[in-house]
Design a protein around this motif. Structure first.
Motif, mmCIF file in Angstrom:
data_model
loop_
_atom_site.group_PDB
_atom_site.id
_atom_site.type_symbol
_atom_site.label_atom_id
_atom_site.label_comp_id
_atom_site.label_asym_id
_atom_site.label_seq_id
_atom_site.Cartn_x
_atom_site.Cartn_y
_atom_site.Cartn_z
ATOM 1 N N GLU A 63 0.754 -1.084 -0.175
ATOM 2 C CA GLU A 63 -0.183 -0.037 -0.092
ATOM 3 C C GLU A 63 0.700 1.261 -0.069
ATOM 4 O O GLU A 63 0.749 2.317 0.702
ATOM 5 N N SER A 64 1.782 1.292 -0.887
ATOM 6 C CA SER A 64 2.828 2.393 -1.169
ATOM 7 C C SER A 64 3.775 2.515 -0.165
ATOM 8 O O SER A 64 4.606 3.523 -0.251
ATOM 9 N N THR A 65 3.854 1.644 0.881
ATOM 10 C CA THR A 65 5.071 1.884 1.917
ATOM 11 C C THR A 65 5.946 0.975 1.857
ATOM 12 O O THR A 65 5.567 -0.436 1.574
ATOM 13 N N TRP A 66 7.238 1.189 1.521
ATOM 14 C CA TRP A 66 8.271 0.348 1.448
ATOM 15 C C TRP A 66 8.651 -0.317 2.718
ATOM 16 O O TRP A 66 8.403 0.305 3.693
ATOM 17 N N GLY A 67 9.159 -1.646 2.668
ATOM 18 C CA GLY A 67 9.566 -2.553 3.615
ATOM 19 C C GLY A 67 11.163 -2.086 3.933
ATOM 20 O O GLY A 67 11.410 -0.877 3.227
ATOM 21 N N GLU A 68 12.000 -3.111 4.691
ATOM 22 C CA GLU A 68 13.022 -2.837 4.957
ATOM 23 C C GLU A 68 13.928 -3.288 3.710
ATOM 24 O O GLU A 68 13.701 -4.827 3.259
ATOM 25 N N GLU A 69 14.927 -2.832 3.275
ATOM 26 C CA GLU A 69 15.874 -3.320 2.316
ATOM 27 C C GLU A 69 16.576 -4.146 2.528
ATOM 28 O O GLU A 69 17.085 -4.553 3.729
ATOM 29 N N GLU A 70 17.066 -5.185 1.842
ATOM 30 C CA GLU A 70 17.983 -6.084 1.978
ATOM 31 C C GLU A 70 18.899 -5.628 0.641
ATOM 32 O O GLU A 70 18.801 -5.677 -0.221
ATOM 33 N N ARG A 71 20.157 -5.582 1.018
ATOM 34 C CA ARG A 71 21.412 -5.190 0.335
ATOM 35 C C ARG A 71 22.362 -6.371 0.298
ATOM 36 O O ARG A 71 22.718 -6.962 1.031
ATOM 37 N N HIS A 72 22.740 -6.576 -1.156
ATOM 38 C CA HIS A 72 23.851 -7.541 -1.563
ATOM 39 C C HIS A 72 24.657 -6.604 -2.430
ATOM 40 O O HIS A 72 24.683 -5.861 -3.125
ATOM 41 N N ASP A 73 26.044 -7.179 -2.388
ATOM 42 C CA ASP A 73 27.194 -6.666 -3.150
ATOM 43 C C ASP A 73 26.532 -6.975 -4.784
ATOM 44 O O ASP A 73 25.962 -8.131 -4.894
ATOM 45 N N ASN A 74 26.811 -5.961 -5.636
ATOM 46 C CA ASN A 74 26.616 -6.151 -6.988
ATOM 47 C C ASN A 74 27.661 -6.767 -7.938
ATOM 48 O O ASN A 74 28.623 -6.059 -8.102
ATOM 49 N N PRO A 75 27.583 -7.950 -8.190
ATOM 50 C CA PRO A 75 28.682 -8.418 -9.283
ATOM 51 C C PRO A 75 28.365 -8.259 -10.500
ATOM 52 O O PRO A 75 29.058 -8.768 -11.495
ATOM 53 N N LEU A 76 27.257 -7.564 -10.924
ATOM 54 C CA LEU A 76 26.893 -7.378 -12.417
ATOM 55 C C LEU A 76 27.809 -6.263 -13.048
ATOM 56 O O LEU A 76 28.172 -5.388 -12.446
#
Length: 131
Positions: A63-76
């Protein structure tokens, strides 16, 4: 090479289904986003590779509210051909990256049917397949 937003319509993703997206990342890419959910305000998975801060961010939106981010290293890699395989197992999304690495993200909203798919950013889609 910034792409326009690409909305994939008339596609339904259910537990057990896999979504394969392939394309070319811009050589000056900053971000890509792949959103899966019910609509733009209710996302079960927001998959967001970012080169401007060297991370892949996964999140959900209710409902338009972001949850908690999960962050990972970007190998791309910028300028590379990119193939992403997203599997919905029911309570979990499994995202397979080109290097064989797999990221998992919980289906926080418990969505059993995904009918909203949006791809946006510094990426040109060359192939899209529901398996």
């Amino acid at each position: 090479m910034k792409t326009k937003e690409c909305y994939l319509k008339s596609i339904v993703l259910r537990p057990g289904d896999q979504l394969k997206i392939q394309g070319k990342v811009a050589s000056d890419a900053e971000r890509i986003r792949i959103d899966l959910g019910a609509d733009e305000d209710n996302l079960a998975l927001h998959f967001n590779p970012r080169w401007d801060d060297a991370a892949i961010v996964c999140n959900s939106k209710h409902e338009s509210t972001w949850g908690e981010e999960e962050r990972h290293d970007n190998p791309l890699q910028r300028g590379a051909t990119l193939k992403i395989l997203i599997k919905l197992t029911g309570n979990l999304f499994e995202v397979e990256l080109p290097n064989g690495e797999e990221l998992t993200f919980p289906n926080r909203e418990g969505m059993e049917v995904i009918n909203y798919i949006r791809v946006k950013g510094d990426f040109k889609i060359t192939s899209f397949k529901l398996i």
